[in-house]
Write a protein that holds these residues in place. Structure first.
Motif, PDB file in Angstrom:
ATOM      1  N   ALA A 205      38.200  18.707  17.826  1.00  0.00           N
ATOM      2  CA  ALA A 205      36.878  18.413  18.634  1.00  0.00           C
ATOM      3  C   ALA A 205      35.811  18.006  17.621  1.00  0.00           C
ATOM      4  O   ALA A 205      35.486  18.818  16.446  1.00  0.00           O
ATOM      5  N   GLY A 206      35.349  16.896  17.922  1.00  0.00           N
ATOM      6  CA  GLY A 206      34.057  16.330  16.973  1.00  0.00           C
ATOM      7  C   GLY A 206      33.038  16.022  17.986  1.00  0.00           C
ATOM      8  O   GLY A 206      33.081  15.561  19.161  1.00  0.00           O
ATOM      9  N   HIS A 207      31.752  15.972  17.424  1.00  0.00           N
ATOM     10  CA  HIS A 207      30.629  15.828  18.412  1.00  0.00           C
ATOM     11  C   HIS A 207      29.838  14.961  17.518  1.00  0.00           C
ATOM     12  O   HIS A 207      29.293  15.086  16.305  1.00  0.00           O
ATOM     13  N   GLY A 208      29.147  14.198  18.288  1.00  0.00           N
ATOM     14  CA  GLY A 208      28.277  13.083  17.962  1.00  0.00           C
ATOM     15  C   GLY A 208      27.346  12.674  18.813  1.00  0.00           C
ATOM     16  O   GLY A 208      26.694  11.508  18.754  1.00  0.00           O
ATOM     17  N   VAL A 209      27.466  13.439  20.085  1.00  0.00           N
ATOM     18  CA  VAL A 209      26.797  13.117  21.227  1.00  0.00           C
ATOM     19  C   VAL A 209      25.167  13.318  21.070  1.00  0.00           C
ATOM     20  O   VAL A 209      24.681  13.832  20.141  1.00  0.00           O
ATOM     21  N   GLU A 210      24.076  12.598  21.744  1.00  0.00           N
ATOM     22  CA  GLU A 210      22.765  12.724  21.479  1.00  0.00           C
ATOM     23  C   GLU A 210      22.476  14.257  21.641  1.00  0.00           C
ATOM     24  O   GLU A 210      22.946  14.861  22.764  1.00  0.00           O
ATOM     25  N   LEU A 211      21.632  14.646  21.107  1.00  0.00           N
ATOM     26  CA  LEU A 211      21.043  16.073  21.010  1.00  0.00           C
ATOM     27  C   LEU A 211      20.682  16.545  22.476  1.00  0.00           C
ATOM     28  O   LEU A 211      21.125  17.599  23.016  1.00  0.00           O
ATOM     29  N   LYS A 212      20.084  15.489  23.286  1.00  0.00           N
ATOM     30  CA  LYS A 212      19.670  16.069  24.683  1.00  0.00           C
ATOM     31  C   LYS A 212      20.710  16.008  25.346  1.00  0.00           C
ATOM     32  O   LYS A 212      20.758  16.863  26.532  1.00  0.00           O
ATOM     33  N   THR A 213      21.898  15.150  25.250  1.00  0.00           N
ATOM     34  CA  THR A 213      23.074  15.425  25.946  1.00  0.00           C
ATOM     35  C   THR A 213      23.885  16.592  25.668  1.00  0.00           C
ATOM     36  O   THR A 213      24.514  17.260  26.541  1.00  0.00           O
ATOM     37  N   LEU A 214      23.725  17.039  24.309  1.00  0.00           N
ATOM     38  CA  LEU A 214      24.444  18.338  23.894  1.00  0.00           C
ATOM     39  C   LEU A 214      23.745  19.559  24.779  1.00  0.00           C
ATOM     40  O   LEU A 214      24.549  20.358  25.331  1.00  0.00           O
ATOM     41  N   MET A 215      22.509  19.430  24.636  1.00  0.00           N
ATOM     42  CA  MET A 215      21.763  20.497  25.319  1.00  0.00           C
ATOM     43  C   MET A 215      22.089  20.560  26.826  1.00  0.00           C
ATOM     44  O   MET A 215      22.520  21.925  27.429  1.00  0.00           O
ATOM     45  N   ARG A 216      22.373  19.494  27.536  1.00  0.00           N
ATOM     46  CA  ARG A 216      22.507  19.705  28.658  1.00  0.00           C
ATOM     47  C   ARG A 216      24.211  20.199  29.136  1.00  0.00           C
ATOM     48  O   ARG A 216      24.224  20.695  30.254  1.00  0.00           O
ATOM     49  N   ASN A 217      24.815  19.767  28.380  1.00  0.00           N
ATOM     50  CA  ASN A 217      26.243  20.006  28.294  1.00  0.00           C
ATOM     51  C   ASN A 217      26.858  21.210  27.433  1.00  0.00           C
ATOM     52  O   ASN A 217      27.948  21.283  27.554  1.00  0.00           O
ATOM     53  N   PHE A 218      25.714  21.862  26.974  1.00  0.00           N
ATOM     54  CA  PHE A 218      26.212  22.838  26.130  1.00  0.00           C
ATOM     55  C   PHE A 218      27.280  23.932  26.325  1.00  0.00           C
ATOM     56  O   PHE A 218      28.176  24.120  26.007  1.00  0.00           O
ATOM     57  N   PRO A 219      27.115  24.540  27.608  1.00  0.00           N
ATOM     58  CA  PRO A 219      28.354  25.392  28.017  1.00  0.00           C
ATOM     59  C   PRO A 219      29.675  24.805  28.191  1.00  0.00           C
ATOM     60  O   PRO A 219      30.506  25.325  27.816  1.00  0.00           O
ATOM     61  N   GLY A 220      29.767  23.457  28.761  1.00  0.00           N
ATOM     62  CA  GLY A 220      30.956  22.931  28.640  1.00  0.00           C
ATOM     63  C   GLY A 220      31.656  22.350  27.563  1.00  0.00           C
ATOM     64  O   GLY A 220      32.991  22.463  27.314  1.00  0.00           O
ATOM     65  N   LEU A 221      30.877  22.179  26.563  1.00  0.00           N
ATOM     66  CA  LEU A 221      31.167  21.865  25.076  1.00  0.00           C
ATOM     67  C   LEU A 221      31.715  22.986  24.145  1.00  0.00           C
ATOM     68  O   LEU A 221      32.518  22.837  23.530  1.00  0.00           O
ATOM     69  N   VAL A 222      30.637  23.894  24.270  1.00  0.00           N
ATOM     70  CA  VAL A 222      31.015  25.052  23.131  1.00  0.00           C
ATOM     71  C   VAL A 222      31.914  26.088  24.073  1.00  0.00           C
ATOM     72  O   VAL A 222      32.547  26.789  23.105  1.00  0.00           O
ATOM     73  N   TYR A 223      31.767  26.406  25.139  1.00  0.00           N
ATOM     74  CA  TYR A 223      32.402  27.707  25.835  1.00  0.00           C
ATOM     75  C   TYR A 223      33.343  27.380  26.866  1.00  0.00           C
ATOM     76  O   TYR A 223      33.785  28.089  27.622  1.00  0.00           O
ATOM     77  N   HIS A 224      33.546  25.707  27.024  1.00  0.00           N
ATOM     78  CA  HIS A 224      34.304  25.385  28.066  1.00  0.00           C
ATOM     79  C   HIS A 224      34.060  25.557  29.406  1.00  0.00           C
ATOM     80  O   HIS A 224      35.001  26.102  30.315  1.00  0.00           O
ATOM     81  N   ARG A 225      32.839  25.872  29.704  1.00  0.00           N
ATOM     82  CA  ARG A 225      32.360  26.293  31.134  1.00  0.00           C
ATOM     83  C   ARG A 225      31.882  24.913  31.748  1.00  0.00           C
ATOM     84  O   ARG A 225      30.611  24.664  31.277  1.00  0.00           O
ATOM     85  N   GLY A 226      32.375  24.210  32.674  1.00  0.00           N
ATOM     86  CA  GLY A 226      31.800  22.841  32.976  1.00  0.00           C
ATOM     87  C   GLY A 226      32.707  21.678  32.411  1.00  0.00           C
ATOM     88  O   GLY A 226      33.431  21.737  31.364  1.00  0.00           O
TER      89      GLY A 226
END
Length: 328
Positions: A249-270
């Motif tokens: 897993a690698g991340h380079g998404v914009e930070l505002k996008t990361l914040m909106r999608n944080f549960p899905g990206l980090v905790y696999h919720r969403g």
């Protein structure tokens, strides 16, 4: 002479021994039940203990025996790496491993479904309530050292930088400090100066199974043999741990996008599929992952600083068998 049922190598710097969750004299008392118990203060003593066992009691390190590194995920990683550096295991195989949740985060203990109480796990095992054996491949990291390092979770970037801060501020229970670090990392996305330091990005020339990935700047990269890591995080597309397959897993998404999608990206919720091609790398490797990293990386909570950018190769390592106490 028959092989000992269990050999314990206790890290005196582990969270449980430092905070009194495990008592040294209590561990020593297990010798009366036929358990071999050793204590080590650093990597040199660990190497010496394993070397002495190989010379004088090799049956302790054979498949009919069980070995436990009393500490956390890092103690297990260091113990396995030291064991694999000795080629003797290739001839007689590896001992079974018993995980004790005696460290800070203990995600390998969660994977093996052992008790939160390391002493309870030991009592059950000595009493014959061992559970069942479950195999998992290690991940083997080549980075220019004399021997590769083995573990189960590798990370560069944000994870490496946050780990430094975790060690600096941790004074209370590890879980509380860990959640505090995650919360602080999320909060820093709101401050440009802090975000630019923590989420500093670079191109890594990333290859997965020999195939070069689309060139993009990333601020974090993780490779795992286990799907779930500390604090309940599930950073990979797959939620299952598979033998001889690594998740990437690698991340380079914009930070505002990361914040909106944080549960899905980090905790696999969403959902997360919509972020592929927008700075998210989701992949799996059957053979190897290669990249060029700077600054350093972490394996199972152990920090490996790098004096200069270096090519790193991560591949599935030997399969080890752990005692799982699921349903016990």
């Amino acid at each position: 002479m028959s092989a000992p049922t269990l050999t314990l190598i206790a890290n005196l710097n582990s969270d449980s021994l430092q905070r009194g969750r495990l008592d040294i004299e209590r561990l020593r008392s297990l010798r009366s039940a036929g358990v071999q118990v050793f204590f080590t203060r650093d990597l040199e003593e660990l190497r010496g203990t394993l070397g002495e066992l190989e010379r004088t009691r090799p049956e302790s390190l054979m498949p009919q025996s069980t070995l436990a590194f009393v500490g956390g995920d890092g103690s297990l990683s260091q113990g396995l790496s030291t064991l694999f550096a000795n080629t003797a295991w290739r001839e007689h195989g590896l001992p079974n491993l018993l995980i004790l949740r005696a460290g800070s985060m203990n995600y390998m203990g969660v994977w093996a479904k052992v008790s939160h109480d390391p002493w309870r796990t030991l009592r059950r095992f000595v009493a014959g309530r061992r559970g069942h054996l479950q195999g998992l491949s290690t991940l083997r990291t080549h980075y220019g050292a004399p021997h590769p390092h083995h573990g189960f979770f590798w990370a560069w970037g944000v994870g490496y930088r946050l780990l430094h801060e975790y060690y600096q501020i941790r004074r209370g229970p590890a879980q509380i400090a860990g959640y505090g670090i995650v919360a602080a990392g999320v909060a820093r996305m709101l401050w440009p100066s802090e975000a630019s330091r923590l989420f500093r990005s670079r191109t890594l020339d990333l290859h997965v199974d020999g195939e070069r990935q689309e060139e993009r700047e990333l601020y974090s990269l993780a490779v795992g043999a286990v799907a779930r890591i500390c604090l309940g995080m599930r950073p990979f597309a797959s939620t299952r741990s598979e033998i001889l397959r690594l998740q990437v897993a690698g991340h380079g998404v914009e930070l505002k996008t990361l914040m909106r999608n944080f549960p899905g990206l980090v905790y696999h919720r969403g959902p997360r599929d919509h972020l592929r091609g927008r700075g998210l790398v989701d992949a799996s490797a059957d053979h190897h992952v290669e990249c060029e990293v700077d600054e350093g990386f972490t394996i199972d909570g152990e920090v490996f600083p790098l004096p200069e950018p270096r090519r790193v190769r991560i591949e599935p390592g030997p399969v080890v068998r752990f005692w799982s106490q699921a349903g016990r």
